[in-house]
Design a protein around this motif. Structure first.
Motif, mmCIF file in Angstrom:
data_model
loop_
_atom_site.group_PDB
_atom_site.id
_atom_site.type_symbol
_atom_site.label_atom_id
_atom_site.label_comp_id
_atom_site.label_asym_id
_atom_site.label_seq_id
_atom_site.Cartn_x
_atom_site.Cartn_y
_atom_site.Cartn_z
ATOM 1 N N TYR A 1 0.838 -1.201 0.000
ATOM 2 C CA TYR A 1 0.000 0.000 0.000
ATOM 3 C C TYR A 1 0.874 1.253 0.000
ATOM 4 C CZ TYR A 1 -3.211 3.620 1.645
ATOM 5 O OH TYR A 1 -3.935 4.785 1.772
ATOM 6 N N ASN A 2 0.751 2.036 -1.049
ATOM 7 C CA ASN A 2 1.436 3.325 -1.174
ATOM 8 C C ASN A 2 2.923 3.244 -0.819
ATOM 9 O OD1 ASN A 2 -0.883 4.496 -2.107
ATOM 10 N ND2 ASN A 2 -1.313 5.681 -0.258
ATOM 11 N N ASP B 1 -1.373 -4.916 -5.288
ATOM 12 C CA ASP B 1 -1.046 -3.509 -5.078
ATOM 13 C C ASP B 1 -2.307 -2.682 -4.814
ATOM 14 O OD1 ASP B 1 0.103 -1.038 -4.975
ATOM 15 O OD2 ASP B 1 1.209 -1.228 -6.855
ATOM 16 N N ASN B 2 -2.441 -2.261 -3.552
ATOM 17 C CA ASN B 2 -3.570 -1.429 -3.138
ATOM 18 C C ASN B 2 -3.228 0.058 -3.155
ATOM 19 O OD1 ASN B 2 -5.947 -2.847 -2.669
ATOM 20 N ND2 ASN B 2 -5.370 -3.497 -0.617
ATOM 21 N N SER B 3 -2.123 0.412 -3.778
ATOM 22 C CA SER B 3 -1.677 1.806 -3.769
ATOM 23 C C SER B 3 -2.651 2.716 -4.514
ATOM 24 C CB SER B 3 -0.289 1.921 -4.400
ATOM 25 O OG SER B 3 0.656 1.169 -3.670
ATOM 26 N N THR B 4 -2.696 3.962 -4.057
ATOM 27 C CA THR B 4 -3.587 4.937 -4.671
ATOM 28 C C THR B 4 -2.880 5.787 -5.726
ATOM 29 O OG1 THR B 4 -3.140 6.468 -2.838
ATOM 30 C CG2 THR B 4 -5.081 5.046 -2.650
ATOM 31 N N GLY C 1 -6.333 0.971 -7.011
ATOM 32 C CA GLY C 1 -6.658 1.772 -5.831
ATOM 33 C C GLY C 1 -6.757 0.877 -4.614
ATOM 34 N N ASN C 2 -7.089 1.468 -3.493
ATOM 35 C CA ASN C 2 -7.157 0.693 -2.258
ATOM 36 C C ASN C 2 -8.494 -0.036 -2.156
ATOM 37 O OD1 ASN C 2 -6.794 -0.408 0.236
ATOM 38 N ND2 ASN C 2 -6.689 1.523 1.346
ATOM 39 N N GLY D 1 -8.910 -2.759 -0.278
ATOM 40 C CA GLY D 1 -8.995 -3.472 0.984
ATOM 41 C C GLY D 1 -8.317 -4.830 0.928
ATOM 42 N N ALA E 1 -8.147 -8.046 -2.126
ATOM 43 C CA ALA E 1 -6.796 -8.342 -2.601
ATOM 44 C C ALA E 1 -6.483 -9.825 -2.444
ATOM 45 C CB ALA E 1 -5.778 -7.494 -1.848
ATOM 46 N N ASP F 1 1.974 -8.491 5.151
ATOM 47 C CA ASP F 1 1.829 -7.066 4.851
ATOM 48 C C ASP F 1 3.122 -6.612 4.178
ATOM 49 O OD1 ASP F 1 3.771 -6.661 6.876
ATOM 50 O OD2 ASP F 1 2.227 -6.421 8.399
ATOM 51 N N LEU G 1 -10.755 -4.073 6.076
ATOM 52 C CA LEU G 1 -9.434 -4.164 6.705
ATOM 53 C C LEU G 1 -9.464 -4.890 8.045
ATOM 54 C CD1 LEU G 1 -6.430 -3.301 6.730
ATOM 55 C CD2 LEU G 1 -7.151 -1.136 7.770
#
Length: 264
Positions: A11-12, A36-39, A60-61, A63, A67, A90, A177
């Motif tokens: 994430y990011n 990849d949950n990155s914004t 995007g995110n 959750g 994923a 994680d 989450l």
């Protein structure tokens, strides 16, 4: 050799900056999937695919549960019989080689469907934990070996799970989450899946010292939505949902000296 997959949700963050990803890459027998949950774009697709690992963009995110399910769908598409194990990670936890050695050995013995490492945090042993009728809490006295089979629970980090479970099961995508792991273990206990503890240790770090009212209120909103799903059935569950939210709000109200938090 068993099919062994390491599923990491990032994430990011750039993958090269992920201590977890570097730990996974040292394992020769592990097939890595990065969700990849990155914004925004951190160049992760290029990095991960150049390394020969599989990259999944969540656009995007989306959750944790979505994923995980995307990764499982990819595995099932390539291994329809779903033979082997997945391990969940994680993106910011150091995973010692001892974890992989002992987890691989436990998997080879094949005496359980789910394996939990011992996870420590700043307070003590965080996981495995106990989940009684409504309440999830740490093992009494930190002794995980005394947790009853009917009460065992654990967090996602480092959890190893037999793929056969996912022939007919997916994570609850109503959960974004929080409580994704507790909901999974609750379901697995209901289905009488065997859960074992592996004596290997992971150190988990949490940003417990954050002092940002806006960020903590946003986090509170995510937490509220997730536990509302987890505790949605039955009067006892609904009562415990309200109790948990009241307790969480009170802590924040005291921390920020702001009574308005109680009405969020």
């Amino acid at each position: 050799m068993q099919n062994l997959f390491g599923i990491m949700v990032i994430y990011n963050k750039n993958a090269n900056a992920s201590v977890t990803y570097q730990c996974l890459r040292r394992q020769e027998n592990l097939r890595i999937i990065v969700c990849d949950n990155s914004t925004k774009d951190y160049d992760n697709e290029r990095i991960i695919e150049e390394n020969g690992d599989h990259y999944i963009s969540m656009n995007g995110n989306a959750g944790l549960s979505k994923a995980y399910n995307k990764a499982l769908d990819y595995i099932q598409h390539n291994i329809p019989r779903m033979q082997g194990y997945i391990m969940l990670f994680d993106d910011d936890t150091f995973i010692p080689d001892d974890y992989f050695h002992k987890m691989f050995r436990a998997i080879k013995r094949g005496r359980a469907d789910i394996y939990l490492p011992i996870v420590k945090d700043e307070i003590g042993i965080l996981s495995p934990s106990m989940m009684k009728k409504y309440y999830c809490h740490r093992a009494l006295g930190g002794n995980v070996w005394k947790i009853k089979k009917s009460e065992i629970c654990g967090i996602n980090s480092g959890m190893a799970i037999s793929l056969k479970i996912f022939k007919s099961y997916r994570y609850n995508e109503e959960l974004f989450l929080d409580y994704v792991d507790h909901n999974f273990i609750r379901d697995m206990r209901k289905y009488h899946r065997k859960i074992a503890i592996v004596e290997t240790y992971i150190q988990q770090s949490f940003s417990s010292n954050i002092y940002d009212k806006g960020k903590e209120l946003a986090r509170l909103n995510v937490f509220k939505k997730d536990i509302n799903v987890f505790y949605k059935k039955g009067l006892g569950n609904r009562a415990f949902f309200h109790y948990t939210m009241l307790r969480r709000k009170m802590k924040l109200a005291i921390k920020y000296k702001s009574i308005d938090i109680m009405f969020k």
